[in-house]
Motif scaffolding. Structure first.
Motif, PDB file in Angstrom:
ATOM      1  N   UNK A 120       6.950   1.470 -24.604  1.00 45.11           N
ATOM      2  CA  UNK A 120       6.523  -0.341 -25.282  1.00 45.11           C
ATOM      3  C   UNK A 120       7.795  -1.175 -25.830  1.00 45.11           C
ATOM      4  N   UNK A 121       9.288  -0.537 -25.387  1.00 43.79           N
ATOM      5  CA  UNK A 121      10.300  -1.644 -25.160  1.00 43.79           C
ATOM      6  C   UNK A 121      11.046  -2.156 -24.092  1.00 43.79           C
ATOM      7  N   UNK A 122       9.959  -1.319 -22.530  1.00 42.64           N
ATOM      8  CA  UNK A 122      10.104  -1.504 -21.066  1.00 42.64           C
ATOM      9  C   UNK A 122       8.804  -2.592 -21.263  1.00 42.64           C
ATOM     10  N   UNK A 123       9.075  -3.495 -20.478  1.00 39.28           N
ATOM     11  CA  UNK A 123       8.552  -4.362 -20.221  1.00 39.28           C
ATOM     12  C   UNK A 123       7.263  -4.105 -19.610  1.00 39.28           C
ATOM     13  N   UNK A 124       7.662  -3.806 -18.180  1.00 34.06           N
ATOM     14  CA  UNK A 124       7.517  -3.613 -17.180  1.00 34.06           C
ATOM     15  C   UNK A 124       6.607  -2.103 -17.313  1.00 34.06           C
ATOM     16  N   UNK A 125       7.219  -1.323 -17.961  1.00 35.87           N
ATOM     17  CA  UNK A 125       6.707   0.377 -18.567  1.00 35.87           C
ATOM     18  C   UNK A 125       5.067  -0.023 -19.341  1.00 35.87           C
ATOM     19  N   UNK A 126       5.697  -1.444 -20.310  1.00 42.75           N
ATOM     20  CA  UNK A 126       4.630  -1.685 -21.083  1.00 42.75           C
ATOM     21  C   UNK A 126       2.567  -2.004 -20.577  1.00 42.75           C
ATOM     22  N   UNK A 131      -2.829  -1.229 -18.011  1.00 42.60           N
ATOM     23  CA  UNK A 131      -3.391  -0.680 -17.218  1.00 42.60           C
ATOM     24  C   UNK A 131      -4.333   0.113 -17.230  1.00 42.60           C
ATOM     25  N   UNK A 132      -3.295   0.588 -17.350  1.00 41.16           N
ATOM     26  CA  UNK A 132      -3.832   2.493 -16.652  1.00 41.16           C
ATOM     27  C   UNK A 132      -3.001   3.719 -17.856  1.00 41.16           C
ATOM     28  N   UNK A 133      -2.964   3.019 -19.185  1.00 41.87           N
ATOM     29  CA  UNK A 133      -3.141   3.967 -19.938  1.00 41.87           C
ATOM     30  C   UNK A 133      -1.629   4.964 -19.708  1.00 41.87           C
ATOM     31  N   UNK A 134      -1.540   5.965 -20.616  1.00 42.61           N
ATOM     32  CA  UNK A 134      -0.391   7.168 -20.753  1.00 42.61           C
ATOM     33  C   UNK A 134      -0.619   7.957 -18.905  1.00 42.61           C
ATOM     34  N   UNK A 135      -1.622   7.948 -18.618  1.00 36.81           N
ATOM     35  CA  UNK A 135      -1.716   9.205 -17.491  1.00 36.81           C
ATOM     36  C   UNK A 135      -1.053   8.324 -16.458  1.00 36.81           C
ATOM     37  N   UNK A 136      -0.967   6.648 -16.634  1.00 36.11           N
ATOM     38  CA  UNK A 136      -0.088   5.767 -15.608  1.00 36.11           C
ATOM     39  C   UNK A 136       0.952   5.417 -15.674  1.00 36.11           C
ATOM     40  N   UNK A 137       1.466   6.211 -16.696  1.00 34.52           N
ATOM     41  CA  UNK A 137       2.872   6.061 -17.059  1.00 34.52           C
ATOM     42  C   UNK A 137       3.771   7.240 -16.781  1.00 34.52           C
ATOM     43  N   UNK A 138       2.626   8.634 -16.914  1.00 36.68           N
ATOM     44  CA  UNK A 138       3.254   9.863 -16.412  1.00 36.68           C
ATOM     45  C   UNK A 138       2.787  10.250 -14.762  1.00 36.68           C
ATOM     46  N   UNK A 139       2.354   9.212 -14.049  1.00 38.79           N
ATOM     47  CA  UNK A 139       2.368   9.605 -12.675  1.00 38.79           C
ATOM     48  C   UNK A 139       3.306   8.513 -11.954  1.00 38.79           C
ATOM     49  N   UNK A 140       3.531   7.848 -12.720  1.00 41.21           N
ATOM     50  CA  UNK A 140       4.984   5.838 -12.384  1.00 41.21           C
ATOM     51  C   UNK A 140       3.647   4.923 -11.681  1.00 41.21           C
ATOM     52  N   UNK A 141       2.136   5.026 -11.890  1.00 42.53           N
ATOM     53  CA  UNK A 141       1.569   4.499 -10.867  1.00 42.53           C
ATOM     54  C   UNK A 141       1.574   2.716 -11.135  1.00 42.53           C
ATOM     55  N   UNK A 142       1.606   2.038 -10.380  1.00 39.81           N
ATOM     56  CA  UNK A 142       1.522   0.802 -10.809  1.00 39.81           C
ATOM     57  C   UNK A 142       0.039   0.007  -9.527  1.00 39.81           C
ATOM     58  N   UNK A 144      -1.973  -1.120  -7.084  1.00 41.06           N
ATOM     59  CA  UNK A 144      -2.770  -1.546  -6.138  1.00 41.06           C
ATOM     60  C   UNK A 144      -3.724  -2.268  -5.040  1.00 41.06           C
ATOM     61  N   UNK A 145      -3.683  -3.079  -4.611  1.00 37.88           N
ATOM     62  CA  UNK A 145      -5.447  -3.617  -4.907  1.00 37.88           C
ATOM     63  C   UNK A 145      -6.013  -2.789  -3.996  1.00 37.88           C
ATOM     64  N   UNK A 146      -5.893  -1.598  -2.390  1.00 40.73           N
ATOM     65  CA  UNK A 146      -6.128  -1.269  -1.613  1.00 40.73           C
ATOM     66  C   UNK A 146      -7.181  -0.427  -2.673  1.00 40.73           C
ATOM     67  N   UNK A 147      -5.965   0.519  -3.032  1.00 42.32           N
ATOM     68  CA  UNK A 147      -6.025   1.552  -4.143  1.00 42.32           C
ATOM     69  C   UNK A 147      -7.414   0.864  -4.986  1.00 42.32           C
ATOM     70  N   UNK A 148      -6.503   0.337  -6.056  1.00 43.68           N
ATOM     71  CA  UNK A 148      -8.066  -0.380  -7.166  1.00 43.68           C
ATOM     72  C   UNK A 148      -9.388  -0.283  -6.411  1.00 43.68           C
ATOM     73  N   UNK A 149      -9.649  -1.225  -5.832  1.00 45.53           N
ATOM     74  CA  UNK A 149     -11.046  -1.128  -5.299  1.00 45.53           C
ATOM     75  C   UNK A 149     -11.640  -0.279  -4.920  1.00 45.53           C
ATOM     76  N   UNK A 150     -10.903   0.763  -4.746  1.00 44.68           N
ATOM     77  CA  UNK A 150     -12.102   2.308  -3.461  1.00 44.68           C
ATOM     78  C   UNK A 150     -11.864   3.028  -5.051  1.00 44.68           C
ATOM     79  N   UNK A 151     -10.946   3.167  -6.176  1.00 41.67           N
ATOM     80  CA  UNK A 151     -11.318   4.049  -7.210  1.00 41.67           C
ATOM     81  C   UNK A 151     -12.840   2.953  -7.579  1.00 41.67           C
ATOM     82  N   UNK A 152     -12.274   1.316  -7.736  1.00 41.80           N
ATOM     83  CA  UNK A 152     -13.529   0.847  -8.282  1.00 41.80           C
ATOM     84  C   UNK A 152     -15.269   1.382  -7.733  1.00 41.80           C
TER      85      UNK A 152
END
Length: 352
Positions: A120-126, A131-142, A144-152
């Motif tokens: 939470x101290x790092x605004x980028x990590x926050x 958006x992606x929860x702790x799994x997103x932090x663990x996998x360093x996820x960002x 990505x519009x293509x991936x997002x709409x594919x998963x959606x």
């Protein structure tokens, strides 16, 4: 228990699906069984039962996940890095292992607070965490519009197929409309949340919950919503075709009874005429007419005409009954196909 450790206890997966299909839906059907309660009370009881069950189930899942980083530090989504730093310092003094030598979990608690602070101290990590929860932090996820709409697309197509198969049959038509309306609304909300820049919610709305958790909540509540639509929609369904069929069958039986009575009357008239009871004053047979005049219909002829009309009407009714389409008995096939399809899709995407 951390958020990453709670995945095995999450009932929103395959076990939750079976829970709703084999336990919740039969229980709701029992409440909505015709004649068990008054119509309004049945609907009220069913909605209350589903809401209570969904609240208990969701609460258990949230408790199993444990507090998120905001709740752990006692801050909210709009807290500044300075606020986060102050909250961390206060908690670190309280939870430091050196100050809690008798607590075997002191080190784990301190590490969790430190982990929340680092995020939470790092605004980028926050932003990633929101958006992606702790799994997103663990996998360093960002994002990505293509991936997002594919998963959606995978998620909503899968649930759309499941909802369609689960609501096969004309009794589920109303429930199918409600279910797909809810699915579309949830899709719009998710796209709005995930594609918005920054925090899309007002500060008063669930201030310590992230976008990731709100979307998870929608996904978790959807099976309960779908089963509620299916059960209540089936209960409110009025089968006009079946009612028409019953009326036509009743009319057909009535025609048959009238035909039997007419046959008895016709036989009685014929017997009277055969015994000479139909003669007129001038010795003419009843129903005969003088030469040169229009012949008069005899009582037997009138009965025969009425009988022919009833037989024609009965034939028309019988033809209408046979032309009414009956509901195909494919509900069992659809039900088991839905089960197998869900298991297969869950296995493929969980192991990909």
């Amino acid at each position: 228990m951390s958020e990453s450790d709670a995945g095995g206890d999450d009932l929103s997966g395959l076990s939750g699906f079976f829970f709703y299909v084999f336990i919740v839906h039969p229980a709701t059907a029992w409440i909505l069984k015709p004649g068990r309660f008054e119509r309004k009370k049945s609907i009220t009881y069913a909605i209350g039962f589903l809401a209570l069950l969904a609240a208990v189930k969701t609460g258990m899942e949230m408790q199993a996940k444990g507090p998120n980083h905001y709740s752990l530090l006692g801050v909210n989504r709009n807290s500044s890095p300075l606020d986060v730093k102050r909250a961390y310092k206060k908690l670190s003094l309280q939870l430091h292992p050196d100050k809690n030598p008798n607590d075997p979990l002191a080190s784990a608690k301190f590490d969790r607070v430190k982990k929340a602070y680092d995020v939470l101290i790092d605004m980028e990590y926050r932003e990633v965490y929101n958006k992606f929860g702790q799994p997103g932090i663990d996998s360093n996820k960002r994002f990505d519009e293509t991936q997002f709409f594919m998963e959606l697309g995978i998620f909503y197509v899968t649930w759309g197929i499941m909802a369609y198969v689960l609501t096969l049959g004309k009794r589920s038509g109303l429930g199918r409309q409600w279910t797909f309306t809810g699915l579309i609304v949830m899709l719009v909300i998710e796209i709005t949340i995930m594609t918005s820049q920054g925090n899309p919610f007002p500060s008063w709305f669930m201030p310590q919950n992230t976008e990731y958790e709100i979307i998870w909540l929608l996904h978790t509540l959807f099976p309960a919503f779908m089963n509620g639509c299916r059960s209540i929609g089936g209960f409110l369904f009025v089968d006009l075709e079946a009612q028409t069929r019953q009326l036509l069958l009743a009319l057909q039986e009535q025609n048959k009874d009238i035909l039997l009575v007419l046959r008895d009357v016709q036989i009685g008239v014929q017997n009277i005429q055969a015994n000479g009871g139909g003669g007129g004053a001038n010795g003419r047979v009843a129903g005969s007419a003088p030469s040169g005049t229009q012949p008069r219909m005899t009582p037997t002829g009138k009965l025969k005409e009425l009988q022919d009309r009833l037989q024609s009407s009965n034939s028309t009714v019988q033809q209408a009954v046979s032309q009414l389409k009956t509901e195909k008995s494919n509900s069992n096939f659809g039900f088991y196909a839905m089960i197998l399809g869900y298991v297969a899709i869950s296995y493929i995407f969980n192991n990909s």
